[in-house]
Design a protein around this motif. Structure first.
Motif, PDB file in Angstrom:
ATOM      1  N   LYS A 149      -1.662 -11.468  -2.166  1.00 38.29           N
ATOM      2  CA  LYS A 149      -1.802 -12.245  -3.402  1.00 38.29           C
ATOM      3  C   LYS A 149      -1.868 -11.319  -4.604  1.00 38.29           C
ATOM      4  N   THR A 150      -2.511 -10.180  -4.416  1.00 40.51           N
ATOM      5  CA  THR A 150      -2.553  -9.202  -5.502  1.00 40.51           C
ATOM      6  C   THR A 150      -1.134  -8.786  -5.856  1.00 40.51           C
ATOM      7  N   GLN A 203       6.841  -5.607  -7.334  1.00 42.31           N
ATOM      8  CA  GLN A 203       7.419  -6.945  -7.410  1.00 42.31           C
ATOM      9  C   GLN A 203       8.732  -7.032  -6.621  1.00 42.31           C
ATOM     10  N   LEU A 208       2.249   1.858  -3.475  1.00 44.64           N
ATOM     11  CA  LEU A 208       1.223   2.430  -4.350  1.00 44.64           C
ATOM     12  C   LEU A 208       1.033   3.912  -4.067  1.00 44.64           C
ATOM     13  N   ASP A 220       1.509 -10.424  -5.676  1.00 40.75           N
ATOM     14  CA  ASP A 220       2.206 -11.454  -6.439  1.00 40.75           C
ATOM     15  C   ASP A 220       1.899 -11.397  -7.925  1.00 40.75           C
ATOM     16  N   LYS A 221       0.803 -10.754  -8.256  1.00 39.61           N
ATOM     17  CA  LYS A 221       0.416 -10.712  -9.670  1.00 39.61           C
ATOM     18  C   LYS A 221       0.890  -9.445 -10.370  1.00 39.61           C
ATOM     19  N   ILE A 222       1.441  -8.544  -9.596  1.00 35.62           N
ATOM     20  CA  ILE A 222       1.898  -7.293 -10.200  1.00 35.62           C
ATOM     21  C   ILE A 222       3.338  -7.461 -10.662  1.00 35.62           C
ATOM     22  N   GLY A 223       3.556  -7.154 -11.902  1.00 39.93           N
ATOM     23  CA  GLY A 223       4.892  -7.302 -12.455  1.00 39.93           C
ATOM     24  C   GLY A 223       5.561  -5.964 -12.655  1.00 39.93           C
ATOM     25  N   VAL A 224       6.652  -5.992 -13.361  1.00 40.83           N
ATOM     26  CA  VAL A 224       7.392  -4.765 -13.612  1.00 40.83           C
ATOM     27  C   VAL A 224       6.880  -4.147 -14.901  1.00 40.83           C
ATOM     28  N   GLY A 225       6.395  -2.942 -14.768  1.00 49.17           N
ATOM     29  CA  GLY A 225       5.729  -2.329 -15.907  1.00 49.17           C
ATOM     30  C   GLY A 225       6.657  -1.811 -16.981  1.00 49.17           C
ATOM     31  N   GLY A 268       4.327   2.025  -7.642  1.00 46.76           N
ATOM     32  CA  GLY A 268       3.510   0.885  -8.058  1.00 46.76           C
ATOM     33  C   GLY A 268       4.247  -0.095  -8.953  1.00 46.76           C
ATOM     34  N   SER A 269       5.089   0.421  -9.826  1.00 50.38           N
ATOM     35  CA  SER A 269       5.782  -0.472 -10.749  1.00 50.38           C
ATOM     36  C   SER A 269       6.922  -1.220 -10.067  1.00 50.38           C
ATOM     37  N   THR A 322      -5.393 -11.425   0.690  1.00 54.46           N
ATOM     38  CA  THR A 322      -5.807 -10.979  -0.635  1.00 54.46           C
ATOM     39  C   THR A 322      -4.859  -9.916  -1.170  1.00 54.46           C
ATOM     40  N   VAL A 323      -4.548  -8.954  -0.310  1.00 53.87           N
ATOM     41  CA  VAL A 323      -3.664  -7.865  -0.720  1.00 53.87           C
ATOM     42  C   VAL A 323      -2.316  -8.429  -1.170  1.00 53.87           C
ATOM     43  N   LEU A 366       0.831  -1.204   0.000  1.00 52.65           N
ATOM     44  CA  LEU A 366       0.000   0.000   0.000  1.00 52.65           C
ATOM     45  C   LEU A 366       0.867   1.256   0.000  1.00 52.65           C
TER      46      LEU A 366
END
Ligand SMILES: [Zn+2]
Ligand SMILES: [Zn+2]
Ligand SMILES: [Zn+2]
Ligand SMILES: [Zn+2]
Lengths: 480, 375
Positions: free
Chosen positions: B282-283, B209, B200, B285-290, B205-206, B279-280, B197
Motif C-alpha cells: 500500500k505504501t 511506481q 529502495l 501505491d502512494k509513491i509517485g514519480v519524483g 526509489g523514484s 502495508t508495504v 524494498l
C-alpha cells in the motif's frame, strides 16, 4: 607488507574506509571524514554566518563526534558560528548522570557553552515526579512525548537559529526502510530531508547525514574522543528492529546501499492525490504538532490539573481533547492496526532480531535506574497491553535486552578487525577512560554498544523513543 | 465455527491463519482480485492483444489458468482480451532452461494456447524475427557468450537488477513484434513487496511506481500486473485445489546478493506478519514519480532527473570517492568532479543504471556498452 595510503601522501594506510573501501592513513582519513561533513554543510547550506547553533548533545558517539567536527570546521573554515551544546535531563534519578558527565567533558574539551535543560525547566515536572503521579504504567507515554518536544523547547529557550543533531547515514537509511514497513508515507517523505522544520519553528539539521556510523566509531576511536556508551539501550520497536537487521545484512554485501537508500528517499515523491497530514504547530505551545493541541500540552494539562490520567478525570475539556486525539490516532493508524498488533504481540520478534544478529548473551545492567526498574517489573504491575514496562523509557536500562549490537569493546574491535590495517592492534582501547570508554566511578568500565546515549535524540522524532514497544505512538507526526 | 466466511458452507481453506473459505468462495475471490485489478483500471479495449509473460513458475501457472477461465466464460464476466503467450529463455542453466520451455509449451497447448519463445541474449542484437510458435529459439552461441561475459563482470546484486531491466525490455520488444500494446506480467503481492524494498535499496526509489505499481507506462507498450493483490499463500492454495503443475519447480538459487536477503526477509514477513506485506504494498501505491518529465534512461526508461546543483546522496558519493583518493584537496565549492563513479549520469542513464554501468566490464568487446547506449 604495508599498504600505502590511497591518496599518495606517502604514509602507510591504517584502515580501510567502510564507506568507500579505500585504504587510508589516519591523517587522510580524518581529512576525508571532515571534508565530507564540510561539504555537506556548505553544499546543503545548513548554516548562515553568525548563527547560534545548538548541538543536541547526549554524550553518545554521534553527538560527540558532531561537536568535535563542528568545532574543528568552524575554526578551519571560519563559519562564524556560535556553537553550544544542549542536553536534556529527564530527571530520572541516576539515569542521566553518566551521560551528562560526558557531555560536561565535551563542554570542557571543545570549549563550548553547555546548557542542560531538565524536564523540570521545560515542563515543570521531572520524570520522577510524573512517575509519582501516574505510576509506572503510563510513564513511558509522558517521557516519550516530552522528549520529542524537549529539543524544540530547549532551543527556543536558548534562542538559537537551529539545532544540529547527530543522525548519521545509517540512521536515516534505517528510518526509510522502517517507514516503508509501517506504511508511514508522511515520514517516509520527510525522513531524508537534511533540514527539517516548518514555518515558525526552529529548524533541525543533520550534518552527519552522509556519514557512516562505522566511520563515526572509527573516527572517535582514532581521535580518542571521550563519549559515553551504555550497554543499556532501548529495545528498538518492532519495525525499527526489522529495518535495522535488514540494513545490517545488506550493508555487508553492498556498503553503498546506505547511500543508495538515502538517494531513493531523496528522489521519490508522494503521489499528488495522496493527502498527507499537515504538520502545523500546537495552538498552545507553538511547537510542531499535527494536532491542534499537541500531545505534550494535553499531558501537561492533565498533570497540572491533577488529572494525570486525563481520560479518567472529570474535566470534560480534557476528555474531549483526549477523545479527539484518540479519534485522530485511530484514523491514522487505520489498517496498520493489525500489523501493529501482530508485531507487538509477537514475543518471537525481538528474539528473531536478536538471533539474526548473533547476540551472544544478555548482560546485566549496572546503572542505578535499572535496579528500580527491575523492582517494578518484579512487582508485576506491568501492563503488557500498552507497553511492556521493562522496555519503557524510564526502564531504558533494561537489563536483559541484548539488542542487536555487538556488545562492549567488541564493537570497535570487530570494526578494527575488519577495516584496520597492520598496526590496528595497538589501538585497541583499554578502557581507561580514554578512547571509546568512560570509566565509571566504581571503576567498572561502561561497555559500549553503538547505540549509547544517542537514543535521546535519534529517537526524538520517532514513534516515541520509548522502547517502541508502545506501537500506539507510532503514527504521531513529529520531527522527521 | 468451521464454515466459510462468505457463504456458511463448510470451509476447507484457511488464509492468514484465521480466515476460513470454501473452495468455491476462494476461487471466486481470487478471480475477483484478478479481474478487479484489470477492470478498475479500465484501460484495455475490447479484444485487445495482450502479451502474457510466462516464466513457468507458480505465479505464471496461476496467471495462465486465470486467463483461460476468464476468456472461456460466456457471460457478462467474460475477459475480453486476445492473449499472446510469451516466454523468455536464458535465465537458467541450459538443460533446465530447455526443460522448462518444453514443459511450458505443453502447458499452454493443454489449454489450447500457443507459446512464443525468445532468448534473453537477443537483447544485444535485436532482430525482428519471431520464432515459430511452440518451438525453442535457435541458439546463437556467440551472442550468448557475449551476454554472459557482460553479466559475469558485474556483482550479483547489480546483475540481477540488470537482468530485470533486460527482461522488461525484451517483453516490450516482443510485444511490439507481436502487435501487443499491453503486457500482463505475473508479479504477486510478495514479489512486489520484495521489488519495492529492492528498488529502495539500490537507489531506484523514484521508479517504484513503474516497477511495483499496477501499470508501468514508461514505454508506449504498457506493462500491467493483474496479480498484484494475490498473496503467495493464495497462489499455493490455488495451485493445490486446481491441481495445477507448474512447468518449473526449480527454486531460485540463493546467491549472496541483496535480492536474496530481501526475498528471505519478505518470506519471513509473509509467514509471520502478513499484514506488513500489505502495508508495504500500500505504501508503494502512494509513491509517485519524483522527477519532472525529462530525459529517459537508456536502460530502464525511467526519468533521469535533471542535472541539479542540489546536494543529494549522488553528490555526496561522488565527493567521497574523490576525497578518498586524495583528489580535491580543495574547499567545498569545487563542483565539477569527474563523474567517474557515475558514467553517463543525467545524460543517458539514471543513478542506478549508471552505477551498474560502472561495474560492467566490456573489455572483451568494447561495443557492448555502446550498443546499450545507442539503443
Ligand atoms: Zn594518507
Ligand atoms: Zn503544545
Ligand atoms: Zn463459501
Ligand atoms: Zn536506468
Amino acid at each position: 607488507m604495508p599498504i600505502s595510503c590511497r591518496t599518495g601522501c606517502g604514509r602507510n594506510a591504517v584502515l580501510k574506509r567502510p564507506k568507500t573501501g579505500d585504504a587510508l592513513c589516519k591523517e587522510c582519513f580524518y581529512w576525508a571524514f571532515e571534508a565530507e561533513i564540510h561539504y555537506t554543510i556548505t553544499k546543503g547550506e545548513l548554516f548562515n554566518r553568525g548563527d547560534s547553533v545548538a548541538i543536541a548533545a547526549s554524550g553518545g558517539k554521534d553527538s560527540t563526534v558532531l561537536a568535535h567536527v563542528l568545532k574543528t570546521l568552524n575554526q578551519r573554515h571560519d563559519y562564524g558560528l556560535n556553537l553550544m551544546l544542549l542536553s536534556i535531563d529527564e530527571g530520572i534519578t541516576g539515569y542521566r548522570d553518566d551521560s551528562l558527565e560526558t557531555v560536561k567533558q565535551n563542554r570542557d574539551d571543545y570549549e563550548m557553552p553547555l546548557k542542560i535543560l531538565s524536564y523540570k525547566d521545560l515542563y515543570g515536572w521531572t520524570m520522577d515526579e510524573i512517575v509519582a503521579q501516574i505510576g509506572r504504567k503510563n510513564n513511558c507515554t509522558f517521557c516519550g512525548v516530552f522528549r520529542r518536544q524537549a529539543l524544540d523547547r530547549g532551543a527556543a529557550l536558548l534562542n538559537v537559529k537551529c539545532i544540529a543533531t547527530g543522525h548519521n547515514a545509517d540512521d536515516i537509511a534505517e528510518t526509510v526502510l522502517m517507514n516503508v514497513l509501517r506504511g508511514d508515507i508522511a515520514r517516509l517523505k520527510r525522513c531524508t530531508a537534511i533540514s527539517t522544520g516548518s514555518e515558525g519553528t526552529i529548524p533541525r539539521v543533520k550534518p552527519l547525514k552522509y556519514t557512516y556510523e562505522k566511520e563515526i566509531v572509527m573516527y572517535a576511536h582514532y581521535k580518542k574522543l571521550v563519549y559515553f556508551s551504555t550497554e543499556c539501550v532501548f529495545a528498538p520497536n518492532a519495525y525499527r528492529g526489522h529495518a535495522r537487521a535488514l540494513l545490517k545484512d545488506m550493508e555487508k554485501i553492498r556498503p553503498s546501499c546506505i547511500m543508495d537508500i538515502i538517494y531513493s528517499g531523496e528522489t521519490m515523491a508522494v503521489k499528488e492525490e495522496v493527502t498527507l497530514p499537515t504538520q502545523g504547530i500546537c495552538v498552545r505551545c507553538k511547537f510542531v504538532s499535527s494536532q491542534e493541541v499537541c500531545k505534550a500540552c494535553v499531558l501537561l494539562e492533565g498533570l497540572n490539573k491533577g488529572l494525570p490520567r486525563l481520560g479518567v478525570g472529570k474535566s470534560s475539556k480534557a476528555k474531549k481533547m483526549l477523545a479527539e486525539y484518540n479519534a485522530k490516532q485511530e484514523q491514522e493508524k487505520g489498517s496498520l492496526e493489525q500489523a501493529i498488533i501482530d508485531l507487538d504481540d509477537s514475543s518471537n520478534l525481538i528474539d528473531d532480531i536478536n538471533q539474526s544478529n548473533k547476540v551472544t548473551k544478555a548482560k546485566s545492567c549496572r546503572s542505578g535506574s535499572c535496579k528500580s526498574n527491575n523492582k517494578v517489573s518484579n512487582g508485576s504491575t506491568v501492563n503488557n497491553d500498552k507497553c511492556s514496562s521493562k522496555e519503557c523509557c524510564t526502564g531504558k536500562c533494561k537489563s536483559n535486552q541484548g539488542n542487536d549490537i555487538d556488545q562492549g569493546n567488541s564493537k570497535i574491535n570487530s570494526l578494527l578487525e575488519e577495516y584496520g590495517i597492520n598496526d590496528a592492534q595497538k589501538d585497541i582501547p583499554n578502557g581507561n577512560g580514554h578512547g571509546s570508554n568512560v570509566s565509571k566511578s566504581n571503576g567498572e568500565i561502561v561497555e559500549n554498544s553503538d547505540e549509547d546515549g544517542e537514543v535521546l535524540f535519534n529517537d526524538q522524532d520517532e514513534e516515541n523513543s520509548c522502547a517502541g514497544a508502545c506501537g500506539k505512538m507510532g503514527s504521531l507526526q513529529i520531527g522527521f | 465455527m468451521f464454515n466459510c466466511k462468505k457463504c456458511d458452507n463448510p470451509g476447507n481453506i484457511i488464509l492468514r491463519k484465521k480466515d476460513l473459505y470454501c473452495t468455491e468462495c476462494f476461487k471466486t475471490n481470487i478471480n475477483h482480485k484478478f479481474r478487479a485489478c484489470i477492470g478498475k483500471n479500465k484501460i484495455l479495449a475490447k479484444n485487445e492483444n495482450v502479451l502474457i509473460c510466462l516464466s513457468g513458475g507458480q505465479c505464471s501457472t496461476v496467471l495462465l489458468d486465470l486467463i483461460k477461465n476468464g476468456i472461456s466464460l460466456d457471460n457478462h464476466k467474460k475477459l475480453w482480451i486476445t492473449p499472446v503467450f510469451f516466454h523468455l529463455m536464458g535465465m537458467r542453466k541450459e538443460s533446465d532452461d530447455e526443460l522448462i520451455a518444453n514443459a511450458l509449451i505443453k502447458q499452454c497447448n493443454h489449454y489450447d494456447f500457443n507459446l512464443y519463445i525468445g532468448h534473453i541474449s537477443e537483447y544485444l542484437l535485436k532482430n525482428n524475427n519471431v520464432q515459430e510458435i511452440n518451438t525453442l529459439p535457435q541458439e546463437n552461441n556467440t551472442l550468448i557468450n557475449k551476454f554472459n561475459d557482460l553479466l559475469s563482470s558485474m556483482s550479483v546484486s547489480s546483475r540481477n537488477d540488470f537482468l530485470s531491466k533486460v527482461h522488461r525490455d525484451m517483453y516490450v520488444h516482443f510485444a511490439k513484434l507481436l502487435q501487443c500494446k499491453y503486457i500482463f506480467s505475473g508479479e504477486t503481492l510478495g514479489t512486489l513487496a520484495s521489488n519495492l524494498l529492492t528498488n529502495l535499496t539500490i537507489g531506484r526509489g523514484s521508479q517504484v511506481q513503474y516497477d511495483v505499481g499496477f501499470c508501468d507506462n514508461r514505454n508506449e507498450v504498457r506493462i500491467l500486473r493483474p496479480m498484484k493483490d494475490i498473496s503467495q499463500e493464495e497462489i499455493d492454495q490455488y495451485i493445490q485445489i486446481n491441481q495445477l503443475s507448474p512447468a518449473s519447480c526449480i527454486s531460485n538459487n540463493q546467491e549472496n546478493c541483496l535480492q536474496t536477503i530481501i526475498k528471505n526477509f519478505v518470506t519471513d514477513l509473509q509467514e509471520n506478519y502478513q499484514a506488513t506485506i500489505s502495508t508495504v504494498c500500500k505504501t508503494a501505491d502512494k509513491i509517485g514519480v519524483g522527477m519532472k518529465q525529462c530525459k529517459k534512461c537508456k536502460v530502464c526508461e525511467s526519468d533521469i532527473g535533471e542535472n541539479s546543483n542540489k546536494l543529494s546522496a549522488l553528490e555526496a558519493t561522488n565527493y567521497s570517492s574523490s576525497v578518498s583518493v586524495g583528489q580535491q584537496q580543495l574547499t567545498s565549492d569545487s563542483e565539477n568532479f569527474a563523474h567517474a563513479m557515475f558514467p553517463y549520469i543525467n545524460q543517458s542513464l539514471c543513478y542506478t543504471c549508471s552505477k551498474m554501468f560502472s561495474e560492467m566490464d566490456d573489455s572483451n568487446d568494447v561495443n557492448l556498452k555502446q550498443i546499450l547506449l545507442n539503443k
